[in-house]
Design an enzyme around this catalytic site. Structure first.
Site, mmCIF file in Angstrom:
data_model
loop_
_atom_site.group_PDB
_atom_site.id
_atom_site.type_symbol
_atom_site.label_atom_id
_atom_site.label_comp_id
_atom_site.label_asym_id
_atom_site.label_seq_id
_atom_site.Cartn_x
_atom_site.Cartn_y
_atom_site.Cartn_z
ATOM 1 N N ASP A 7 -2.662 -45.384 -60.917
ATOM 2 C CA ASP A 7 -2.482 -46.784 -60.963
ATOM 3 C C ASP A 7 -3.727 -47.453 -61.036
ATOM 4 O O ASP A 7 -4.345 -47.428 -60.021
ATOM 5 C CB ASP A 7 -1.543 -47.358 -59.993
ATOM 6 C CG ASP A 7 -1.222 -48.776 -60.042
ATOM 7 O OD1 ASP A 7 -1.182 -49.446 -61.483
ATOM 8 O OD2 ASP A 7 -1.230 -49.590 -59.239
ATOM 9 N N GLU A 67 -1.529 -45.934 -66.342
ATOM 10 C CA GLU A 67 -1.015 -47.168 -66.646
ATOM 11 C C GLU A 67 -1.944 -48.023 -67.555
ATOM 12 O O GLU A 67 -2.815 -48.106 -67.417
ATOM 13 C CB GLU A 67 -0.537 -48.087 -65.631
ATOM 14 C CG GLU A 67 0.452 -49.358 -65.926
ATOM 15 C CD GLU A 67 1.046 -50.315 -64.723
ATOM 16 O OE1 GLU A 67 2.336 -49.987 -64.678
ATOM 17 O OE2 GLU A 67 0.337 -50.761 -63.995
ATOM 18 N N ASP A 139 -0.046 -49.451 -54.428
ATOM 19 C CA ASP A 139 -0.694 -48.808 -55.566
ATOM 20 C C ASP A 139 -0.271 -47.308 -55.654
ATOM 21 O O ASP A 139 -0.025 -46.757 -56.930
ATOM 22 C CB ASP A 139 -2.163 -48.860 -55.395
ATOM 23 C CG ASP A 139 -2.609 -50.365 -55.444
ATOM 24 O OD1 ASP A 139 -2.329 -51.350 -56.351
ATOM 25 O OD2 ASP A 139 -3.043 -50.680 -54.150
#
Length: 169
Positions: A7, A67, A139
């Site tokens: 992330d 992502e 996260d």
């Protein structure tokens, strides 16, 4: 097979490693790499890169997933996040690891079943799929969701290849 989910973030870069065995997935580790906002951008990116390289060396993933990010109202913030995302793509690539990329809605749809799920719903479903997992941070939870998304997409591709092979016989 081990999958590393990342992330991307400039202040906090979440990571999560899962092990995939057929349809089963198992939590291996998760964490967050922190950079100091008082440092200049180059130093912060270096911290993120070295931290991610350490995670890769420690866990030896076979695949990685990151992502995708979208442009928002703050162009400067978007640019900095894009640079952190570049680190998230570079570190696995430098280690010879294939990297998949997924939109946030695709991750949510895969993990929760709906593309506009909230963070709490995503974290709940990650806990359901990885019993006993404890997140180091939100996260890290997001990174595990990204890893799960990548694992499910890999499993789907494998099933399509097997089905295509049976049809050719």
């Amino acid at each position: 097979m081990k999958v590393l989910g990342i992330d991307p973030g400039l202040r906090n870069m979440g990571w999560g490693v899962i092990e995939v065995d057929g349809p089963r997935i198992r939590h291996v580790a998760n964490g967050t790499i922190h950079s100091d906002g008082a440092q200049d951008l180059g130093a912060r990116l270096s911290v993120l890169f070295r931290g991610l390289c350490t995670v890769i060396a420690a866990h030896q993933p076979d695949e990685a997933a990151v992502e995708q990010t979208f442009v928002n109202k703050d162009a400067t913030g978007t640019l900095k996040l894009g640079q952190a995302r570049g680190i998230a793509l570079l570190a696995p690539a430098e280690a010879g690891i294939a990297v998949g990329e997924y939109a946030p809605n695709a991750v949510k749809k895969t993990v929760v079943g709906v593309g506009h799920a909230g963070k709490e719903q995503v974290q709940h479903m990650v806990r359901v799929q990885l019993p006993g997992v404890r997140f180091e941070s939100p996260d890290a939870a997001d990174a595990l969701a990204i890893a799960i998304c990548h694992a499910r997409h890999l499993q789907g591709r494998s099933l399509r290849v097997i089905a295509a092979g049976k049809g050719a016989a």
